[in-house]
Write a protein that holds these residues in place. Structure first.
Motif, PDB file in Angstrom:
ATOM      1  N   GLU A  24       8.354  15.705  -5.667  1.00  0.00           N
ATOM      2  CA  GLU A  24       7.063  16.155  -5.148  1.00  0.00           C
ATOM      3  C   GLU A  24       6.146  14.972  -4.852  1.00  0.00           C
ATOM      4  O   GLU A  24       5.457  14.936  -3.824  1.00  0.00           O
ATOM      5  N   ALA A  25       6.121  14.013  -5.761  1.00  0.00           N
ATOM      6  CA  ALA A  25       5.278  12.844  -5.556  1.00  0.00           C
ATOM      7  C   ALA A  25       5.738  12.047  -4.344  1.00  0.00           C
ATOM      8  O   ALA A  25       4.923  11.613  -3.520  1.00  0.00           O
ATOM      9  N   ASP A  26       7.039  11.832  -4.200  1.00  0.00           N
ATOM     10  CA  ASP A  26       7.552  11.074  -3.061  1.00  0.00           C
ATOM     11  C   ASP A  26       7.238  11.770  -1.741  1.00  0.00           C
ATOM     12  O   ASP A  26       6.888  11.120  -0.743  1.00  0.00           O
ATOM     13  N   TYR A  27       7.360  13.084  -1.731  1.00  0.00           N
ATOM     14  CA  TYR A  27       7.063  13.832  -0.505  1.00  0.00           C
ATOM     15  C   TYR A  27       5.588  13.663  -0.131  1.00  0.00           C
ATOM     16  O   TYR A  27       5.256  13.471   1.048  1.00  0.00           O
ATOM     17  N   ALA A  28       4.727  13.704  -1.122  1.00  0.00           N
ATOM     18  CA  ALA A  28       3.296  13.525  -0.855  1.00  0.00           C
ATOM     19  C   ALA A  28       3.009  12.116  -0.355  1.00  0.00           C
ATOM     20  O   ALA A  28       2.225  11.923   0.594  1.00  0.00           O
TER      21      ALA A  28
ATOM     22  N   ALA B 126       9.953  18.050   8.825  1.00  0.00           N
ATOM     23  CA  ALA B 126       9.754  17.291   7.576  1.00  0.00           C
ATOM     24  C   ALA B 126       9.483  18.207   6.394  1.00  0.00           C
ATOM     25  O   ALA B 126       8.485  18.076   5.674  1.00  0.00           O
ATOM     26  N   THR B 127      10.391  19.155   6.173  1.00  0.00           N
ATOM     27  CA  THR B 127      10.255  20.091   5.053  1.00  0.00           C
ATOM     28  C   THR B 127      10.387  19.355   3.726  1.00  0.00           C
ATOM     29  O   THR B 127      11.247  18.480   3.570  1.00  0.00           O
ATOM     30  N   GLY B 128       9.552  19.743   2.764  1.00  0.00           N
ATOM     31  CA  GLY B 128       9.580  19.099   1.454  1.00  0.00           C
ATOM     32  C   GLY B 128      10.573  19.734   0.510  1.00  0.00           C
ATOM     33  O   GLY B 128      11.427  20.547   0.915  1.00  0.00           O
ATOM     34  N   PRO B 129      10.504  19.384  -0.764  1.00  0.00           N
ATOM     35  CA  PRO B 129      11.408  19.973  -1.768  1.00  0.00           C
ATOM     36  C   PRO B 129      11.292  21.488  -1.771  1.00  0.00           C
ATOM     37  O   PRO B 129      10.194  22.044  -1.684  1.00  0.00           O
ATOM     38  N   VAL B 130      12.429  22.157  -1.866  1.00  0.00           N
ATOM     39  CA  VAL B 130      12.493  23.620  -1.831  1.00  0.00           C
ATOM     40  C   VAL B 130      12.837  24.129  -3.230  1.00  0.00           C
ATOM     41  O   VAL B 130      13.813  23.669  -3.839  1.00  0.00           O
ATOM     42  N   GLU B 131      12.047  25.062  -3.719  1.00  0.00           N
ATOM     43  CA  GLU B 131      12.305  25.631  -5.040  1.00  0.00           C
ATOM     44  C   GLU B 131      13.630  26.385  -5.037  1.00  0.00           C
ATOM     45  O   GLU B 131      13.972  27.079  -4.074  1.00  0.00           O
ATOM     46  N   ASN B 132      14.395  26.238  -6.091  1.00  0.00           N
ATOM     47  CA  ASN B 132      15.692  26.905  -6.258  1.00  0.00           C
ATOM     48  C   ASN B 132      16.725  26.462  -5.233  1.00  0.00           C
ATOM     49  O   ASN B 132      17.720  27.152  -4.988  1.00  0.00           O
ATOM     50  N   GLU B 133      16.508  25.293  -4.621  1.00  0.00           N
ATOM     51  CA  GLU B 133      17.517  24.755  -3.708  1.00  0.00           C
ATOM     52  C   GLU B 133      18.747  24.340  -4.505  1.00  0.00           C
ATOM     53  O   GLU B 133      18.655  23.972  -5.687  1.00  0.00           O
ATOM     54  N   SER B 134      19.908  24.424  -3.880  1.00  0.00           N
ATOM     55  CA  SER B 134      21.130  24.014  -4.573  1.00  0.00           C
ATOM     56  C   SER B 134      20.994  22.562  -5.021  1.00  0.00           C
ATOM     57  O   SER B 134      20.440  21.722  -4.301  1.00  0.00           O
ATOM     58  N   HIS B 135      21.480  22.275  -6.199  1.00  0.00           N
ATOM     59  CA  HIS B 135      21.357  20.934  -6.756  1.00  0.00           C
ATOM     60  C   HIS B 135      22.730  20.414  -7.148  1.00  0.00           C
ATOM     61  O   HIS B 135      23.672  21.187  -7.370  1.00  0.00           O
ATOM     62  N   ILE B 136      22.826  19.117  -7.243  1.00  0.00           N
ATOM     63  CA  ILE B 136      24.103  18.500  -7.565  1.00  0.00           C
ATOM     64  C   ILE B 136      24.484  18.778  -9.019  1.00  0.00           C
ATOM     65  O   ILE B 136      23.637  18.735  -9.917  1.00  0.00           O
TER      66      ILE B 136
ATOM     67  N   GLY C  40       0.782  -1.226   0.000  1.00  0.00           N
ATOM     68  CA  GLY C  40       0.000   0.000   0.000  1.00  0.00           C
ATOM     69  C   GLY C  40       0.812   1.273   0.000  1.00  0.00           C
ATOM     70  O   GLY C  40       0.257   2.375   0.071  1.00  0.00           O
ATOM     71  N   PHE C  41       2.123   1.169  -0.091  1.00  0.00           N
ATOM     72  CA  PHE C  41       2.999   2.351  -0.077  1.00  0.00           C
ATOM     73  C   PHE C  41       3.873   2.314  -1.319  1.00  0.00           C
ATOM     74  O   PHE C  41       4.512   1.306  -1.613  1.00  0.00           O
ATOM     75  N   ARG C  42       3.903   3.414  -2.045  1.00  0.00           N
ATOM     76  CA  ARG C  42       4.739   3.466  -3.243  1.00  0.00           C
ATOM     77  C   ARG C  42       5.580   4.727  -3.243  1.00  0.00           C
ATOM     78  O   ARG C  42       5.244   5.737  -2.605  1.00  0.00           O
ATOM     79  N   LEU C  43       6.707   4.634  -3.942  1.00  0.00           N
ATOM     80  CA  LEU C  43       7.597   5.762  -4.198  1.00  0.00           C
ATOM     81  C   LEU C  43       7.916   5.759  -5.679  1.00  0.00           C
ATOM     82  O   LEU C  43       7.771   4.730  -6.359  1.00  0.00           O
TER      83      LEU C  43
ATOM     84  N   LEU D 278       4.956  10.186   1.308  1.00  0.00           N
ATOM     85  CA  LEU D 278       5.489  10.028   2.660  1.00  0.00           C
ATOM     86  C   LEU D 278       4.658  10.760   3.714  1.00  0.00           C
ATOM     87  O   LEU D 278       4.443  10.246   4.813  1.00  0.00           O
ATOM     88  N   THR D 279       4.221  11.946   3.385  1.00  0.00           N
ATOM     89  CA  THR D 279       3.636  12.817   4.424  1.00  0.00           C
ATOM     90  C   THR D 279       2.127  12.930   4.389  1.00  0.00           C
ATOM     91  O   THR D 279       1.514  13.347   5.391  1.00  0.00           O
ATOM     92  N   ARG D 280       1.490  12.588   3.267  1.00  0.00           N
ATOM     93  CA  ARG D 280       0.060  12.814   3.158  1.00  0.00           C
ATOM     94  C   ARG D 280      -0.764  11.531   3.199  1.00  0.00           C
ATOM     95  O   ARG D 280      -1.950  11.566   3.500  1.00  0.00           O
ATOM     96  N   GLN D 281      -0.161  10.415   2.896  1.00  0.00           N
ATOM     97  CA  GLN D 281      -0.903   9.164   2.885  1.00  0.00           C
ATOM     98  C   GLN D 281      -0.834   8.466   4.238  1.00  0.00           C
ATOM     99  O   GLN D 281      -0.078   8.855   5.119  1.00  0.00           O
ATOM    100  N   ALA D 282      -1.648   7.409   4.387  1.00  0.00           N
ATOM    101  CA  ALA D 282      -1.685   6.597   5.622  1.00  0.00           C
ATOM    102  C   ALA D 282      -1.970   7.443   6.844  1.00  0.00           C
ATOM    103  O   ALA D 282      -1.418   7.202   7.926  1.00  0.00           O
ATOM    104  N   ASN D 283      -2.810   8.456   6.674  1.00  0.00           N
ATOM    105  CA  ASN D 283      -3.193   9.340   7.787  1.00  0.00           C
ATOM    106  C   ASN D 283      -1.988   9.959   8.477  1.00  0.00           C
ATOM    107  O   ASN D 283      -2.004  10.215   9.688  1.00  0.00           O
ATOM    108  N   GLY D 284      -0.937  10.182   7.711  1.00  0.00           N
ATOM    109  CA  GLY D 284       0.232  10.845   8.268  1.00  0.00           C
ATOM    110  C   GLY D 284       1.066   9.979   9.192  1.00  0.00           C
ATOM    111  O   GLY D 284       1.955  10.491   9.886  1.00  0.00           O
ATOM    112  N   ARG D 285       0.826   8.669   9.223  1.00  0.00           N
ATOM    113  CA  ARG D 285       1.558   7.809  10.161  1.00  0.00           C
ATOM    114  C   ARG D 285       2.982   7.520   9.711  1.00  0.00           C
ATOM    115  O   ARG D 285       3.805   7.109  10.511  1.00  0.00           O
ATOM    116  N   ARG D 286       3.268   7.708   8.417  1.00  0.00           N
ATOM    117  CA  ARG D 286       4.627   7.417   7.957  1.00  0.00           C
ATOM    118  C   ARG D 286       5.616   8.462   8.461  1.00  0.00           C
ATOM    119  O   ARG D 286       6.787   8.163   8.659  1.00  0.00           O
TER     120      ARG D 286
END
Length: 834
Positions: free
Chosen positions: A170-174, A229-239, A159-162, A176-184
């Motif tokens: 963005e999808a992975d953050y959602a 549990a901050t999510g992806p940040v716009e304009n964050e430094s990238h590799i 029941g959990f996907r990444l 992790l944090t929005r599904q399963a009633n926030g228990r993850r």
């Protein structure tokens, strides 16, 4: 008019003097950028400059010994460390940790050798937060959570996907944090978060224990949750770049090497991500690597370890020379014929692999005919070549030039390119097959430069019956198919994995895949027309002025852009394929030139410098980078004249070496110390059987006497060709052609109709031999030269003459001759090119 330029590197030489001691020294130092710091007899440190830019920064240091032969193995014993300013940094188990902002130096000593590390510490007063993009997602990848066998599967697990390998933050953050009633993820009580309790085994987890509660990966996840549990940040430094140290070393069997992985980010910061990277040994027979990046060297050879972090790959190389006893077997008695030989010998000396002597003239003529034209030389050609009193090197060059100018050369390479370009009667109408085949044949016949041929194909339009090249787009019906085939056929890049997610073994992203495919989004085709029963239907290829390819994951399109090329304006009404063709065939595009150079090399040498030849990804390194670079430069300098490159390979001593091995080089299967025998291709084998027996194979709808290598497409019915691995020409991949042995092949050789019927034919050579007045000895010699391109040994003549003399009756004599030919044509010496 054929274009000509001066030969590249003409007259240049590589002196063998002292080469064995410094074979890879400069290449290794160049890769490190530390040429001025490394002196034989000293030690070297990696990295030699450290920037600890936040409170959680650290940097692992590895110490290497330096010898006359180059950068050696890791030094771990009897090291002493001293810090110029111990208030700035501390060191523990070879790892530097920041204390306060400032600069200092760290010195490491072993005996009388020493090395210095420049250290900068900053950002210790600033608040630190873990990054979802640069820290959390890599932990999920490192522990395998988003792999295809776990939650990265399309349907996920439990029941959990990444998203696979974390290609959609963005999808992975959602998830992790929005599904399963926030228990993850439970910021108010991080320890109760399922993302921590399951992989540590506190809660039942089908995937088993994946996290150590005392490890840094657990620390990253737990503190990230505690920080909100901050999510992806716009304009964050990238590799921007992934660096692996040491990049290249000389090792010994049984040695151990710890790798250090440094990620370089867009804001100029550097971070030790050794604990977050994933490791794979490319050459598992030479080395193994564990989860922490520690490499163990198991056998002699060359090793490469692939390092993956945030969808970037980098490689660490190691050379493990063969035993020192091999040193005495190395010889320079073979004079290099060209730079190919010099570069191959350089690699062999580095690995302490002796090279085989040159093959004899009988072996050479058979080998060269098969590799260049796909046919056996006739009895007359063999005997004329062997009896020619000219020096062997001189007459071999003459033979090479004659082969390259022959019509059989055109037949063979037309067939080879027809494999690559998928000339297939199951997809195209018969008339279209003929025009497609004829277009390819015309290109080969006039020795069209490879770049011109590819450009003409990529921009082809019009009637498929008038412009054979247009059939390329009649075969491929979608922009995705067109893009994947162009990348595979002409650059050796398999980009299809990026169609659904970022490529796990390459740098190509899902966005880049659809940007490349959008270059073909306006290609259209209309109508077959005609009567399908007679195959006369036409199809017209044209380019529309509008139309974009929608990327499924975004619901919009990517601006059209070649891989690593410049984007084409969306509003432009020009044919996008013109820009693609210019970029594709440019000498500045390394994939294009390396791919065809490697493909040509593999045809003659049996093994590509990059193997498999359709797989030129960064994580599949060449066995001899210098050699592949030289062949690529040679092609550019000779303006993509493939015959010139073929000639350069054929005249090399490397190609002309014997296939016989010794105990000193029998383990070599990729460095060209000897010629690598391989079974004849299905079409070549069938033609060889026809030539030896004098009975041509009959193919439906083709004139009598047509050879298998002259067939227009792969759909022509032939049980023999199918049995021996003829490709179906459905996908652009050399893997379609199989040389794997099978019981069916054995049975077909033993009593199959193909060989049996040809041996028993009254119109063949055997019937003429039996009816003629040839003596048994001459009959035996003719059979050997016809099938094996060599005279039989005296003991072979004596034994076979005795057998034939015992067959006094005419019927027995015919059967004995048939048995003689059958035994030759089912021998490994006949079935293999050697």
């Amino acid at each position: 008019m054929k274009r000509r330029v001066n030969r590249y590197w003409k007259g240049s030489e590589v002196s063998p003097a002292g080469e064995a001691r410094r074979l890879c020294f400069y290449a290794v130092l160049f890769a490190f950028g530390n040429l001025h710091r490394i002196v034989a007899g000293e030690i070297a440190v990696f990295p030699s400059e450290v920037d600890l830019h936040n409170r959680m920064s650290f940097q692992r240091i590895v110490v290497q010994k330096v010898t006359d032969a180059g950068l050696g193995g890791q030094v771990v014993d009897k090291l002493s460390w001293s810090i110029n300013n111990p208030e700035v940094v501390r060191i523990e188990d070879g790892i530097l940790y920041p204390l306060k902002n400032g600069n200092t130096t760290v010195e490491v000593r072993q005996g009388g050798s020493r090395a210095t590390i420049e250290v900068t510490v900053r950002g210790q007063d600033a608040k630190f937060r873990w990054s979802f993009q640069n820290h959390v997602e890599p932990v999920l990848s490192k522990r395998g959570c988003n792999g295809g066998a776990c939650h990265g599967a399309r349907a996920g697990q439990g029941g959990f996907r990444l998203t696979l390998f974390g290609y959609d933050l963005e999808a992975d953050y959602a998830y992790l944090t929005r599904q399963a009633n926030g228990r993850r993820v439970v910021p108010s009580d991080p320890g109760r978060s399922l993302i921590l309790t399951k992989p540590t085994g506190l809660v039942a987890h089908k995937g088993g224990v994946r996290l150590d509660v005392n490890g840094r990966n657990y620390q990253i996840l737990s503190q990230w949750i505690a920080q909100g549990a901050t999510g992806p940040v716009e304009n964050e430094s990238h590799i921007e770049r992934l660096e692996v140290l040491p990049a290249g070393t000389l090792q010994e069997v049984g040695g151990v090497q710890q790798l250090v992985v440094i990620a370089h980010f867009s804001d100029g910061s550097r971070e030790d991500v050794t604990n977050l990277a994933k490791y794979t040994s490319v050459h598992k027979q030479v080395s193994s690597v564990d989860d922490s990046g520690e490499v163990q060297f198991l056998a002699s050879g060359e090793s490469a370890v692939n390092v993956w972090y945030l969808n970037l790959n980098s490689l660490a190389f190691a050379t493990v020379p063969f035993p020192v006893e091999n040193q005495g077997k190395l010889t320079d008695t073979q004079q290099p014929n060209n730079l190919i030989d010099q570069l191959v010998l350089k690699k062999l000396r580095q690995l302490r692999i002796p090279s085989a002597p040159l093959c004899n003239d009988e072996t050479f003529i058979r080998r060269a005919y098969l590799d260049t034209m796909g046919i056996l030389p006739s009895v007359e050609q063999v005997r004329a070549f062997i009896s020619d009193p000219a020096p062997s090197a001189q007459k071999r060059i003459g033979l090479i030039d004659n082969m390259l100018a022959s019509s059989e050369f055109t037949d063979y390479w037309t067939y080879r390119w027809s494999d690559l370009l998928l000339v297939n009667g199951e997809v195209l109408r018969p008339a279209a097959v003929k025009t497609y085949y004829q277009w390819i044949r015309d290109q080969v016949s006039k020795n069209q430069p490879w770049d011109d041929m590819v450009r003409e194909l990529v921009v082809a339009s019009g009637s498929t019956l008038e412009n054979g090249a247009a059939n390329f787009y009649a075969i491929h019906q979608s922009p995705e198919d067109m893009s994947e085939t162009v990348a595979q056929a002409f650059m050796g890049l398999s980009i299809n994995c990026a169609k659904c997610h970022n490529h796990p073994l390459e740098k190509w992203t899902n966005d880049e895949y659809y940007a490349m495919a959008n270059m073909f989004s306006r290609v259209r085709a209309k109508g077959w027309g005609g009567d399908p029963r007679n195959g006369s239907g036409d199809r017209t290829i044209f380019v529309d002025l509008h139309g974009e390819l929608i990327q499924p994951s975004t619901g919009t399109y990517q601006p059209p852009q070649p891989l690593d090329g410049k984007a084409v304006p969306v509003a432009s009404r020009e044919d996008r394929r013109v820009a693609l063709a210019q970029w594709l065939t440019s000498p500045d595009n390394p994939y294009f030139t390396r791919a065809i150079a490697n493909r040509i090399w593999a045809n003659f040498m049996g093994v590509g410098i990059v193997e498999n030849i359709d797989d030129l990804r960064v994580t599949n390194p060449p066995s001899n980078e210098e050699l592949l670079n030289y062949l690529s430069r040679y092609l550019v300098e000779h303006e993509y004249d493939l015959k010139d490159l073929m000639r350069e390979i054929l005249v090399s001593a490397t190609y002309q070496r014997s296939s016989a091995t010794s105990q000193w080089n029998e383990a070599d299967d990729r460095f060209y110390s000897h010629y690598y025998p391989r079974r004849l291709k299905a079409e070549v084998l069938l033609d060889a059987v026809s030539v030896v027996t004098g009975v041509p194979t009959t193919f439906k709808d083709y004139p009598t006497g047509t050879r298998a290598l002259q067939l227009h497409d792969s759909s022509v019915e032939s049980y023999f060709l199918s049995t021996f691995g003829r490709p179906e020409r459905v996908i652009t991949c050399e893997c379609e052609r199989s040389d794997e042995p099978s019981m069916t092949q054995v049975l077909h050789l033993v009593n199959g109709e193909t060989i049996t019927n040809k041996l028993e034919s009254e119109q063949g050579k055997l019937a003429a031999l039996v009816a003629g007045n040839l003596g048994y000895e001459e009959m035996i010699r003719t059979a050997y030269v016809s099938a094996l391109s060599r005279e039989p040994l005296p003991e072979e003549v004596n034994r076979l003459t005795q057998i034939l003399n015992e067959s006094s009756a005419k019927e027995d004599r015919r059967l004995a001759v048939e048995d003689l030919y059958w035994s030759l044509m089912t021998s490994r010496e006949f079935l293999f090119n050697h």
